[in-house]
Design an enzyme around this catalytic site. Structure first.
Site, PDB file in Angstrom:
ATOM      1  N   LYS A 123       0.867  -1.193   0.000  1.00 32.26           N
ATOM      2  CA  LYS A 123       0.000   0.000   0.000  1.00 32.26           C
ATOM      3  C   LYS A 123       0.890   1.224   0.000  1.00 32.26           C
ATOM      4  O   LYS A 123       2.018   1.168   0.477  1.00 32.26           O
ATOM      5  CB  LYS A 123      -0.864   0.009   1.268  1.00 32.26           C
ATOM      6  CG  LYS A 123      -2.139   0.792   1.119  1.00 32.26           C
ATOM      7  CD  LYS A 123      -3.229  -0.064   0.510  1.00 32.26           C
ATOM      8  CE  LYS A 123      -4.441   0.742   0.144  1.00 32.26           C
ATOM      9  NZ  LYS A 123      -5.572  -0.133  -0.207  1.00 32.26           N
ATOM     10  N   ASP A 143      -6.989   4.241  -4.580  1.00 29.45           N
ATOM     11  CA  ASP A 143      -7.670   4.097  -3.288  1.00 29.45           C
ATOM     12  C   ASP A 143      -8.302   5.475  -3.053  1.00 29.45           C
ATOM     13  O   ASP A 143      -8.492   6.225  -4.024  1.00 29.45           O
ATOM     14  CB  ASP A 143      -6.665   3.702  -2.191  1.00 29.45           C
ATOM     15  CG  ASP A 143      -7.333   3.170  -0.921  1.00 29.45           C
ATOM     16  OD1 ASP A 143      -7.641   1.971  -0.865  1.00 29.45           O
ATOM     17  OD2 ASP A 143      -7.560   3.962   0.030  1.00 29.45           O
ATOM     18  N   THR A 199     -15.178  -3.109  -7.197  1.00 29.83           N
ATOM     19  CA  THR A 199     -15.252  -3.227  -5.737  1.00 29.83           C
ATOM     20  C   THR A 199     -16.708  -3.296  -5.293  1.00 29.83           C
ATOM     21  O   THR A 199     -17.094  -4.172  -4.507  1.00 29.83           O
ATOM     22  CB  THR A 199     -14.536  -2.045  -5.060  1.00 29.83           C
ATOM     23  OG1 THR A 199     -13.226  -1.930  -5.617  1.00 29.83           O
ATOM     24  CG2 THR A 199     -14.431  -2.239  -3.565  1.00 29.83           C
ATOM     25  N   SER A 217      -8.115  -5.929 -10.523  1.00 33.99           N
ATOM     26  CA  SER A 217      -6.776  -5.381 -10.784  1.00 33.99           C
ATOM     27  C   SER A 217      -5.816  -6.489 -11.212  1.00 33.99           C
ATOM     28  O   SER A 217      -5.011  -6.315 -12.130  1.00 33.99           O
ATOM     29  CB  SER A 217      -6.216  -4.714  -9.518  1.00 33.99           C
ATOM     30  OG  SER A 217      -6.620  -3.370  -9.425  1.00 33.99           O
TER      31      SER A 217
END
Ligand code: GLU
Length: 449
Positions: A126, A166, A210, A381
């Site tokens: 991340k 994000d 998502t 992804s």
């Protein structure tokens, strides 16, 4: 508790005392793993847990850029390469003033398990910056992205580390980031980032993945309960890309989302966010410079409740936080239980405090944890990475069919792992256990380092 587990938890708390978000997720995950740790004494010999909670690498850097007034601005940039046992580090970039190392370590740690649950070959990572996109012009966003990539490019690659979006990072930002990567490396390597526009190699269906994935998860759990989405009301928080996909699929399946929220309050729409006009407006609102959820209330004539969250205000059949971390506290969990709701699905990462989560489960609410419910985003992804490597593009239907299958498998694997370890139908513990098994196995097989 298992003494090895207890010791690692204690030590992790001592070593990371100033990282509350990271400790919150470590505690939640590790305490779920007890039966597997009991059954595998060799993990202790290999210091497996000690290694699991320590990122393989953290990169921190300065990002310098010029704003529209000619002032020089400086932000912090990060990439946490947490665990690469199952594949290249994979996970989003978050641009938000709340970003710090604790937040990125919690997100990175969650990502390891989430990515493992997808069964696709991706490790966990991340990154991001404390840059605040609010009120920035398009040119400022571009200059910031270029400055950010000017350092990041030397640490990433299609077989090394593949960032995506994000909070605060969507298709536009990914475009600017990729442009700068290509310019600096002088190579067409679009598998280095996911969430790209399809015109230069992005996967069809990534923006909605998502949210759609979350609903495929919900459908599978409801099937297990002999129940259905049709006719149900949903309380949603957030109004960004994830909330949009979630709300859109709810409407397609005959359900009705009745709330959305922003940092300054929530909107209640008793008629439901079910028409194309309303659903499309979410995207428009998000793309505006102000990003203010009140715009929806003004446009469609519904009420905006300033400074309030939907949880303790609105009665719904199903609650789905889609905004950010720690938005549901103990008092919110109590209100949700009092409303009589049967289901609570986390869509944003770690939206629930540990005590709120425990309260919901103790009071019989069926909880779907974020790392499972929202895994569809990163799963698509990973499909984008595959398409880029093969230099081809799958149709939207093909991507959606794969997404659906992956989400159904996550639910099945979670039930299976929970029930095999004595936690009947506990989807939270099941997701941790199922995710962990593969990571532990891969780490053990790759030797001690
Ligand atoms: N940021 C998303 C997540 O939390 C997506 C990550 C990705 O696609 O790599 O999983």
């Amino acid at each position: 508790m298992n003494t090895y587990l207890e010791r690692v938890l204690k030590k992790t708390k001592e070593k990371n005392a100033n990282e509350p978000e990271f400790l919150q997720t470590v505690e939640e995950v590790l305490t779920s793993l007890e039966p597997l740790i009991d059954a595998h004494p060799e993990y202790e010999q290999a210091a497996l847990l000690e290694r699991l909670v320590e990122p393989e690498r953290i990169i921190q850097f300065r990002v310098t850029w010029e704003d529209d007034n000619g002032n020089i601005q400086v932000n912090k940039g990060y990439r946490v390469q947490f665990n690469g046992a199952l594949g290249p580090y994979k996970g989003g970039l978050r641009f938000d003033p709340s970003v710090n190392l604790s937040v990125l370590k919690f997100l990175g740690f969650e990502q390891i398990f989430k990515n493992s649950l997808t069964t696709l070959p991706i490790g966990g990572g991340k990154g991001g910056s404390d840059f605040d996109p609010l009120g920035k012009s398009d040119k400022e966003i571009m200059r910031f992205c270029q400055a950010f990539m000017s350092e990041l490019y030397r640490h990433i690659g299609p077989s090394l580390d593949v960032p995506a979006g994000d909070i605060g990072v969507g298709g536009r930002e990914i475009g600017y980031l990729y442009g700068q990567y290509r310019r600096l490396k002088n190579i067409y390597e679009n598998g280095v980032l996911t969430g790209k526009d399809p015109v230069y190699g992005g996967s069809l269906g990534r923006p909605s993945a998502t949210g759609y994935g979350a609903l495929y998860y919900v459908q599978e759990v409801m099937k297990h309960e002999k129940d259905t989405v049709k006719g149900k009301t949903f309380a949603i928080s957030g109004f960004g890309n994830v909330a949009w996909g979630t709300i859109k699929k709810i409407a397609q399946l005959g359900g009705k989302a009745i709330t959305i929220s922003g940092p300054n309050g929530y909107v209640y729409d008793p008629d439901g966010i079910i028409t194309d006009e309303k659903i499309d407006y979410l995207l428009e609102m998000r793309a505006s410079k102000d990003m203010d959820v009140k715009m929806y209330a003004d446009k469609f004539g519904c009420e905006f409740f300033e400074g309030k969250k939907p949880w303790d205000q609105v009665k719904a059949d199903i609650y789905m936080p889609c905004a950010t971390q720690n938005e549901v506290h103990l008092e919110d969990a109590k209100a949700i239980v009092n409303s009589g709701a049967k289901y609570y699905f986390e869509v944003s990462n770690m939206p629930t405090t540990n005590e709120a989560l425990a309260y919901l489960q103790e009071h019989g609410v069926i909880v779907g944890p974020a790392k499972a419910v929202n895994a569809g985003g990163v799963a698509v992804s990973a499909l984008e990475m595959t398409q880029n490597a093969m230099r081809l593009a799958w149709s939207e239907e093909e991507v959606d069919a794969r997404l659906k299958e992956i989400m159904q498998n996550i639910v099945r694997a979670s039930y299976e792992a929970a029930n095999a370890n004595g936690f009947k139908d506990d989807l939270v513990k099941g997701a941790n256990l199922a995710g962990f098994m593969k990571i532990a196995d891969a780490m053990m097989k790759q030797g001690i380092f």
